[in-house]
Design a protein around this motif. Structure first.
Motif, short mmCIF file in Angstrom:
data_model
loop_
_atom_site.label_atom_id
_atom_site.label_comp_id
_atom_site.label_asym_id
_atom_site.label_seq_id
_atom_site.Cartn_x
_atom_site.Cartn_y
_atom_site.Cartn_z
N PRO A 158 0.84 -1.20 0.00
CA PRO A 158 0.00 0.00 0.00
C PRO A 158 0.88 1.25 0.00
O PRO A 158 1.97 1.26 0.57
N SER A 159 0.41 2.29 -0.66
CA SER A 159 1.15 3.55 -0.61
C SER A 159 0.71 4.29 0.65
O SER A 159 -0.31 3.97 1.25
N SER A 160 1.48 5.29 1.02
CA SER A 160 1.09 6.11 2.16
C SER A 160 0.51 7.44 1.69
O SER A 160 0.26 8.33 2.50
N ASN A 161 0.28 7.55 0.39
CA ASN A 161 -0.25 8.78 -0.19
C ASN A 161 -1.77 8.63 -0.33
O ASN A 161 -2.25 7.90 -1.20
N ILE A 162 -2.53 9.34 0.50
CA ILE A 162 -3.99 9.18 0.48
C ILE A 162 -4.61 9.66 -0.83
O ILE A 162 -5.66 9.17 -1.24
N PHE A 163 -3.94 10.59 -1.51
CA PHE A 163 -4.48 11.09 -2.77
C PHE A 163 -4.34 10.04 -3.88
O PHE A 163 -5.26 9.82 -4.66
N LEU A 164 -3.18 9.38 -3.93
CA LEU A 164 -2.99 8.30 -4.91
C LEU A 164 -3.93 7.14 -4.60
O LEU A 164 -4.54 6.57 -5.50
N TRP A 179 0.41 4.16 -7.38
CA TRP A 179 -0.99 4.20 -7.84
C TRP A 179 -1.44 2.83 -8.32
O TRP A 179 -2.52 2.37 -7.96
N LEU A 180 -0.61 2.17 -9.14
CA LEU A 180 -0.97 0.84 -9.63
C LEU A 180 -1.07 -0.16 -8.48
O LEU A 180 -1.97 -1.00 -8.46
N SER A 181 -0.20 -0.03 -7.52
CA SER A 181 -0.26 -0.90 -6.35
C SER A 181 -1.57 -0.70 -5.61
O SER A 181 -2.25 -1.67 -5.26
N ASP A 182 -1.96 0.54 -5.39
CA ASP A 182 -3.24 0.82 -4.72
C ASP A 182 -4.42 0.35 -5.57
O ASP A 182 -5.41 -0.17 -5.03
#
Length: 137
Positions: free
Chosen positions: A28-34, A57-60
Motif C-alpha cells: 500500500p502507498s502512504s499517499n492518500i491522494f494516490l 498508484w498501480l499498487s493501490d
C-alpha cells in the motif's frame, strides 16, 4: 481463456535478479491522494504520473480490486529533465482473470517500466493480486 503475448525481456538483463526483490503482494502507498484516485479509477480514466507515483498508484489500484479481478492499462513511458513519467489509460477491468505463467512479482515493476521506457515505450500492462505482466503494443 485469454491468451497473452507476455514480454519479459527485462528478465534477460544481467542484473535483473540482483536489484529486485520478491514481494508477497502489492504494497500500500502512504499517499492518500494516490490511494483515493486508484480506488475510484473507472475504465477510460487517463492520467500522467511520475514513474514512482505510478508504481504506488498501480499498487493501490491492484489492492482495491475484488479477488480474481485484474486491470489492463495502456502506457506511454517517457522521460523529461531526468524524471521518468507514465501516461496511462485504464482499458479494462477483467473478472475471473487467469494470469499467464510469465506473470511477475510486483517487486520487479519499477525495473520493468524502466527497461520498457528505453526499448518499447508503448506497452499494455495487466495487474491483479500479487502479479503484473506486460505486452508490447
Amino acid at each position: 481463456m485469454q491468451t497473452y503475448i507476455v514480454d519479459v525481456g527485462y528478465l534477460q538483463e544481467e542484473d535483473a535478479f540482483d536489484v529486485n526483490h520478491l514481494l508477497p503482494n502489492w504494497l500500500p502507498s502512504s499517499n492518500i491522494f494516490l490511494e483515493r484516485s486508484a480506488s475510484q479509477a473507472k475504465v477510460g480514466v487517463t492520467g500522467s504520473l511520475s514513474q514512482e507515483d505510478f508504481n504506488l498508484w498501480l499498487s493501490d489500484l491492484a489492492r482495491s480490486l475484488p479477488p480474481h479481478t485484474g486491470v489492463s492499462l495502456d502506457l506511454l513511458l517517457t522521460e523529461s529533465n531526468g524524471v521518468a513519467y507514465v501516461n496511462y489509460r485504464l482499458v479494462d477491468r477483467i473478472t475471473n482473470i487467469n494470469p499467464p505463467i510469465e506473470a511477475d512479482n510486483p517487486g520487479f515493476l519499477n525495473y520493468a517500466l524502466t527497461w520498457f521506457r528505453s526499448r518499447r515505450p508503448k506497452v499494455r500492462i495487466y495487474a491483479t493480486e500479487g502479479l503484473f505482466w506486460m505486452e508490447g503494443v
